[in-house]
Design a protein around this motif. Structure first.
Motif, short mmCIF file in Angstrom:
data_model
loop_
_atom_site.label_atom_id
_atom_site.label_comp_id
_atom_site.label_asym_id
_atom_site.label_seq_id
_atom_site.Cartn_x
_atom_site.Cartn_y
_atom_site.Cartn_z
N MET A 136 0.82 -1.32 -0.07
CA MET A 136 -0.15 0.00 -0.21
C MET A 136 0.92 1.45 -0.01
O MET A 136 0.36 2.35 -0.04
N GLU A 137 2.12 1.14 0.37
CA GLU A 137 2.98 2.16 0.39
C GLU A 137 3.53 2.69 -1.28
O GLU A 137 4.22 3.52 -1.29
N LEU A 138 3.24 1.90 -2.35
CA LEU A 138 3.55 1.93 -3.65
C LEU A 138 2.46 2.58 -4.40
O LEU A 138 1.41 2.35 -4.09
N PRO A 139 2.94 2.91 -5.60
CA PRO A 139 1.84 3.34 -6.48
C PRO A 139 1.10 2.21 -7.04
O PRO A 139 1.85 1.09 -7.13
N LEU A 156 7.20 -28.69 4.32
CA LEU A 156 6.17 -27.61 3.43
C LEU A 156 7.19 -26.59 3.15
O LEU A 156 7.58 -25.74 4.27
N TYR A 157 7.03 -25.98 2.00
CA TYR A 157 7.91 -24.70 1.78
C TYR A 157 6.98 -23.75 1.50
O TYR A 157 6.10 -23.61 0.40
N ILE A 158 6.99 -22.50 2.01
CA ILE A 158 6.23 -21.53 1.69
C ILE A 158 7.27 -20.02 1.41
O ILE A 158 8.16 -19.82 2.21
N SER A 159 6.91 -19.37 0.32
CA SER A 159 7.79 -18.20 0.22
C SER A 159 6.74 -17.11 -0.27
O SER A 159 5.77 -17.20 -1.05
N PHE A 160 6.91 -15.95 0.34
CA PHE A 160 6.09 -14.71 0.10
C PHE A 160 6.93 -13.71 -0.34
O PHE A 160 8.08 -13.22 0.34
N THR A 161 6.74 -12.99 -1.46
CA THR A 161 7.69 -11.79 -2.02
C THR A 161 6.62 -10.63 -2.26
O THR A 161 5.88 -10.78 -3.00
N ASN A 162 7.13 -9.48 -1.87
CA ASN A 162 6.34 -8.44 -2.11
C ASN A 162 7.45 -7.12 -2.54
O ASN A 162 8.56 -7.06 -2.17
N LEU A 163 7.04 -6.20 -3.70
CA LEU A 163 8.08 -5.19 -3.75
C LEU A 163 7.77 -4.05 -2.49
O LEU A 163 6.69 -4.07 -1.89
N THR A 164 8.83 -3.53 -2.37
CA THR A 164 8.76 -2.17 -1.39
C THR A 164 9.31 -0.94 -2.01
O THR A 164 9.39 -0.85 -3.14
N LYS A 168 16.22 -0.71 1.25
CA LYS A 168 16.64 -1.64 2.03
C LYS A 168 16.29 -1.76 3.76
O LYS A 168 16.67 -0.71 4.22
N LEU A 169 15.50 -2.44 4.21
CA LEU A 169 15.09 -2.43 5.50
C LEU A 169 16.30 -2.88 6.30
O LEU A 169 16.93 -3.52 6.25
N LYS A 170 16.20 -2.13 7.70
CA LYS A 170 17.36 -2.42 8.54
C LYS A 170 16.94 -3.49 9.45
O LYS A 170 15.95 -3.53 9.83
N LYS A 171 17.69 -4.58 9.59
CA LYS A 171 17.41 -5.79 10.44
C LYS A 171 17.92 -5.51 11.81
O LYS A 171 18.95 -4.94 12.17
N ILE A 172 16.90 -5.93 12.66
CA ILE A 172 17.02 -5.81 14.30
C ILE A 172 16.99 -7.32 14.69
O ILE A 172 15.85 -7.78 14.76
N GLY A 173 17.97 -8.05 14.99
CA GLY A 173 18.01 -9.46 15.35
C GLY A 173 17.32 -10.18 14.24
O GLY A 173 18.04 -10.16 13.15
N LYS A 174 16.36 -10.88 14.56
CA LYS A 174 15.65 -11.87 13.43
C LYS A 174 14.92 -11.00 12.47
O LYS A 174 14.45 -11.31 11.47
N LEU A 175 14.42 -9.83 13.15
CA LEU A 175 13.33 -9.10 12.38
C LEU A 175 13.77 -7.86 11.91
O LEU A 175 15.00 -7.50 11.94
N PHE A 176 12.95 -7.21 10.81
CA PHE A 176 13.34 -5.91 10.04
C PHE A 176 12.59 -4.87 11.01
O PHE A 176 11.68 -5.16 11.28
N GLY A 177 13.15 -3.74 10.91
CA GLY A 177 12.40 -2.44 11.63
C GLY A 177 11.03 -2.22 10.78
O GLY A 177 10.99 -2.58 9.46
N THR A 178 10.20 -1.67 11.58
CA THR A 178 8.97 -1.43 11.20
C THR A 178 8.31 -0.45 11.74
O THR A 178 8.45 -0.27 13.04
N THR A 179 7.47 0.37 11.21
CA THR A 179 6.57 1.49 11.71
C THR A 179 5.11 1.06 11.89
O THR A 179 4.33 1.98 11.69
N LYS A 180 4.86 -0.12 11.74
CA LYS A 180 3.49 -0.64 11.68
C LYS A 180 2.44 -0.79 12.95
O LYS A 180 1.48 -1.17 12.98
#
Length: 220
Positions: A136-139, A156-164, A168-180
């Motif tokens: 939703m942040e994209l055109p 079971l293999y699961i893969s999700f890809t979305n455009l950003t 490049k997001l900054k990784k914090i531990g296992k997770l990436f930074g978020t403002t959500k």
């Protein structure tokens, strides 16, 4: 420390209940639409008979075009072989498309999964919700989500890809930074906890312009 840990556990449990309730509402709404269309089937037939009796072939063609468009909005577009995966994927696809997000799904689950439907619901639901939020942040013309699910041997293999939005997001531990907000973070914690508990593997990768999450979960 113990009090803080218990508070986090309670927050995650509450978030999990709300998440599952939301998913089931989406699924129920989808099937209500399908049942409503089937209920109207007789009326549609009678309408086309009336047009045919008047020799109005253009009217029949126009009416069939309308029905085709309407049916596409309620038809089950993904059939993985797993009922819960079908329900969650199709409800989320419908939600994404309503937000003008292009969705590509290639999903096959030819075996009965050992993991619970609750765990599957939480993982797929979180992945899709996160991808929709980022899109939703994209055109409109750049919004894209790609989903791939299949068995890799006994996993079971699961893969999700979305455009950003290009950075490049900054990784914090296992997770990436978020403002959500807090709910978003709890969803990620819950998903990571499920994968860990099931002895699985989770990888997140942020490259310029795209974000991918890959998960492997043993089913033996």
């Amino acid at each position: 420390m113990r009090f803080f840990s218990k508070k986090i556990d309670n927050q995650i449990e509450l978030y999990q209940r709300e998440l599952v309730e939301t998913h089931y509402k989406e699924v129920d709404n989808m099937y209500k639409k399908m049942r409503g269309w089937r209920h109207d089937y007789r009326n549609h037939i009678q309408m086309m008979k009336a047009l045919a009796s008047n020799g109005d072939m253009e009217g029949i063609k126009a009416y069939l075009d309308e029905l085709d468009t309407d049916l596409n909005t309620v038809d089950t577009v993904i059939k993985t072989g797993n009922a819960m995966a079908d329900a969650i994927l199709n409800s989320k696809i419908s939600l994404a498309q309503s937000k003008d997000i292009n969705v590509s799904v290639d999903a096959h689950i030819p075996v009965k999964l050992k993991m619970s439907e609750l765990d599957l619901c939480c993982i797929i639901g979180n992945l899709f919700d996160n991808a929709i939020e980022a899109s939703m942040e994209l055109p409109i013309e750049q919004r894209m989500i790609r989903v791939y699910m299949d068995m890799k041997g006994s996993q079971l293999y699961i893969s999700f890809t979305n455009l950003t939005a290009g950075k490049k997001l900054k990784k914090i531990g296992k997770l990436f930074g978020t403002t959500k907000g807090e709910g978003h973070g709890l969803g990620l914690i819950r998903m990571d906890g499920i994968v860990d508990r099931l002895g699985g593997y989770l990888s997140r990768n942020s490259e310029d312009g795209a974000f991918t999450t890959e998960i492997l979960i043993p089913q033996e």
